[in-house]
Enzyme design. Structure first.
Site, PDB file in Angstrom:
ATOM      1  N   HIS A  13     -19.951  -1.525   4.499  1.00 57.45           N
ATOM      2  CA  HIS A  13     -20.300  -2.427   3.370  1.00 57.45           C
ATOM      3  C   HIS A  13     -19.030  -3.167   2.963  1.00 57.45           C
ATOM      4  CE1 HIS A  13     -22.564  -3.142  -0.629  1.00 57.45           C
ATOM      5  NE2 HIS A  13     -21.472  -3.906  -0.648  1.00 57.45           N
ATOM      6  N   HIS A  15     -17.270  -7.168   1.733  1.00 54.78           N
ATOM      7  CA  HIS A  15     -17.351  -8.591   1.371  1.00 54.78           C
ATOM      8  C   HIS A  15     -16.115  -9.292   1.919  1.00 54.78           C
ATOM      9  CE1 HIS A  15     -20.677  -7.889  -1.473  1.00 54.78           C
ATOM     10  NE2 HIS A  15     -20.086  -6.722  -1.636  1.00 54.78           N
ATOM     11  N   LYS A  99     -30.180  -7.584   3.579  1.00 52.37           N
ATOM     12  CA  LYS A  99     -29.671  -7.105   2.301  1.00 52.37           C
ATOM     13  C   LYS A  99     -30.581  -7.528   1.166  1.00 52.37           C
ATOM     14  CE  LYS A  99     -26.834  -5.185  -0.485  1.00 52.37           C
ATOM     15  NZ  LYS A  99     -25.406  -5.207  -0.728  1.00 52.37           N
ATOM     16  N   HIS A 136     -28.924  -3.174  -2.820  1.00 57.77           N
ATOM     17  CA  HIS A 136     -28.189  -3.026  -4.071  1.00 57.77           C
ATOM     18  C   HIS A 136     -29.218  -2.453  -5.036  1.00 57.77           C
ATOM     19  CE1 HIS A 136     -25.174  -4.079  -7.231  1.00 57.77           C
ATOM     20  NE2 HIS A 136     -26.264  -3.830  -7.937  1.00 57.77           N
ATOM     21  N   HIS A 174     -23.431   1.522  -1.907  1.00 60.82           N
ATOM     22  CA  HIS A 174     -22.527   1.907  -3.002  1.00 60.82           C
ATOM     23  C   HIS A 174     -23.180   2.830  -4.030  1.00 60.82           C
ATOM     24  CE1 HIS A 174     -24.569  -1.503  -4.745  1.00 60.82           C
ATOM     25  NE2 HIS A 174     -23.720  -2.421  -4.396  1.00 60.82           N
ATOM     26  N   ASP A 247     -17.283  -1.519   0.006  1.00 67.00           N
ATOM     27  CA  ASP A 247     -17.681  -2.533  -0.974  1.00 67.00           C
ATOM     28  C   ASP A 247     -16.450  -3.296  -1.471  1.00 67.00           C
ATOM     29  OD1 ASP A 247     -19.311  -4.095  -2.585  1.00 67.00           O
ATOM     30  OD2 ASP A 247     -19.399  -2.626  -4.213  1.00 67.00           O
TER      31      ASP A 247
HETATM   32  C1  NCD Z   1     -19.888  -7.347  -5.239  1.00 65.09           C
HETATM   33  C2  NCD Z   1     -19.276  -8.748  -5.068  1.00 65.09           C
HETATM   34  O1  NCD Z   1     -18.333  -9.083  -5.789  1.00 65.09           O
HETATM   35  O2  NCD Z   1     -19.726  -9.471  -4.187  1.00 65.09           O
HETATM   36  N1  NCD Z   1     -19.458  -6.815  -6.498  1.00 65.09           N
HETATM   37  C3  NCD Z   1     -19.504  -5.514  -6.891  1.00 65.09           C
HETATM   38  O3  NCD Z   1     -19.190  -5.260  -8.044  1.00 65.09           O
HETATM   39  N2  NCD Z   1     -19.861  -4.531  -6.078  1.00 65.09           N
HETATM   40  C4  NCD Z   1     -21.364  -7.436  -5.118  1.00 65.09           C
HETATM   41  C5  NCD Z   1     -22.061  -6.104  -4.871  1.00 65.09           C
HETATM   42  O4  NCD Z   1     -21.763  -5.433  -3.881  1.00 65.09           O
HETATM   43  O5  NCD Z   1     -22.928  -5.726  -5.678  1.00 65.09           O
HETATM   44 ZN    ZN Z   2     -20.966  -5.046  -2.224  1.00 64.24          ZN
HETATM   45 ZN    ZN Z   3     -24.105  -4.446  -4.572  1.00 65.37          ZN
END
Ligand code: NCD
Ligand code: ZN
Ligand code: ZN
Length: 345
Positions: A13, A15, A99, A136, A174, A247
């Site tokens: 996971h 970003h 997702k 999520h 998460h 995450d």
């Molecule tokens: C994530 C993001 O910033 O893209 N933020 C977070 O707090 N986890 C989005 C997500 O994974 O929910």
């Molecule tokens: Zn995330």
């Molecule tokens: Zn998330």
């Protein structure tokens, strides 16, 4: 024990964002992890196979010379997702998973799903072709307390879905609660779960006592200590359903240190050492490899990585800030300025 060699881990996971932010955040992940499941919540979101293929090309183009890192792509579900497009993308090897963001639940989720009843055909197809649904898991009703949103989602939204589609494979992303741990255990091998370093190392006191700490703020928000303990117990148990997903979610420093700060912890620069810290504190370093390198591939039906990474016991401090070209200018990593006992050799 002063060094620990494990099969190369994967991040299930992650970003990576895009453009200058992508260039800044990809190298630390690519240096340590073999693969990562890349989240599709760009602005605008990655909703189709074609967009995912184009995003994958941008990630590959941004990789440091010689890197063998593999991005595993996902598509962002909307009320109008076409099941045929998902199936074609999956069959072609472009899409690993889809997702689900309930609309309004988190960063860039406005285009997400407003009602799961609109998604029946998509869920049916995912179940048929064995394509995982990553969730999520938070309800978004204004009246539901933010600390209860995950447990309520599991109970009221996800439980009926797994009951209705018995072959659907699901990842509770998460996980932040004892209820999530219990949910994963109750559904056997078709439900997996990622756990972040911040939810293993911290609880809501770390976020709120003595002042608000924006770099500990993510969604789902940190919970009570007893939930941190349940997550630690699950992650270090060696059970197949629990695997590494950082995450890591970078935001510009100015967007987090603000009167309405963004959710997301940028953990990539210290990801594996953060997990090692949590596992060592729990007296369970011997289970780190199972969680970080073995359980994820088994869930996704992929081979484990052939090579290894080595952690050495050498205390270091996470940098206070990471530079980014352009208007974002800098990102403050999770655990900035604090020390960790293990570092990647
Ligand atoms: C994530 C993001 O910033 O893209 N933020 C977070 O707090 N986890 C989005 C997500 O994974 O929910
Ligand atoms: Zn995330
Ligand atoms: Zn998330």
């Amino acid at each position: 024990m002063d060094s620990l060699t494990l099969r190369r881990p994967d991040d299930w996971h992650l970003h990576l964002r895009d453009a200058a932010m992508l260039d800044a955040v990809l190298p630390p992940t690519a240096a340590v992890f073999g693969r990562a499941v890349v989240m599709p919540n760009l602005k605008p979101p990655v909703t189709t196979t074609e967009q995912a293929a184009a995003y994958r090309e941008r990630i590959l183009a941004s990789l440091p010379e010689g890197s063998r890192f593999t991005p595993l792509m996902t598509a962002y579900l909307t009320d109008r997702t076409d099941p045929d497009d998902l199936a074609a993308g999956h069959a072609a090897g472009v899409l690993t998973a889809v997702k689900l963001y309930p609309a309004g639940a988190t960063t860039n989720s406005d285009a997400g799903v407003t009602s799961l009843t609109r998604l029946e055909r998509v869920l049916e197809r995912l179940a048929d072709i064995g394509m995982p649904l990553l969730v999520h898991g938070e309800v978004t009703d204004h009246d539901v307390d933010i600390f209860d949103r995950e447990a309520r989602f599991l109970d009221e939204v996800l439980e009926p879905i797994v009951a209705k589609f018995p072959t659907l494979r699901v990842v509770v992303e998460h996980a932040t609660t004892a209820e999530a741990v219990q949910f994963v255990r109750a559904h056997g091998e078709r439900v997996g779960c990622t756990i972040t370093p911040q939810h293993l190392l911290a609880n809501r006191n770390d976020l709120l006592v003595g002042g608000i700490r924006p770099h500990f703020y993510c969604l789902p928000v940190l919970k009570r200590r007893k939930h941190q303990v349940a997550l630690l117990e699950a992650a270090t148990s060696g059970e197949a359903g629990f695997f590494l997903g950082t995450d890591s979610a970078p935001h510009p420093k100015h967007a987090k240190e603000s009167d309405c700060g963004c959710a997301g912890c940028y953990s990539a620069p210290a990801a594996l050492p953060l997990y090692a810290e949590a596992f060592e504190r729990a007296g369970a370093l011997e289970h780190l490899e199972t969680f970080a390198s073995l359980n994820g591939p088994a869930f996704y039906g992929l081979p484990v990585n052939e090579d290894t990474v080595t952690l050495v016991r050498k205390s270091w401090e996470v940098p206070e800030s990471v530079a980014v070209d352009g208007p974002a200018s800098e990102i403050v990593p999770f655990w900035a300025g604090q020390s960790l006992r293990w570092r990647v050799a």
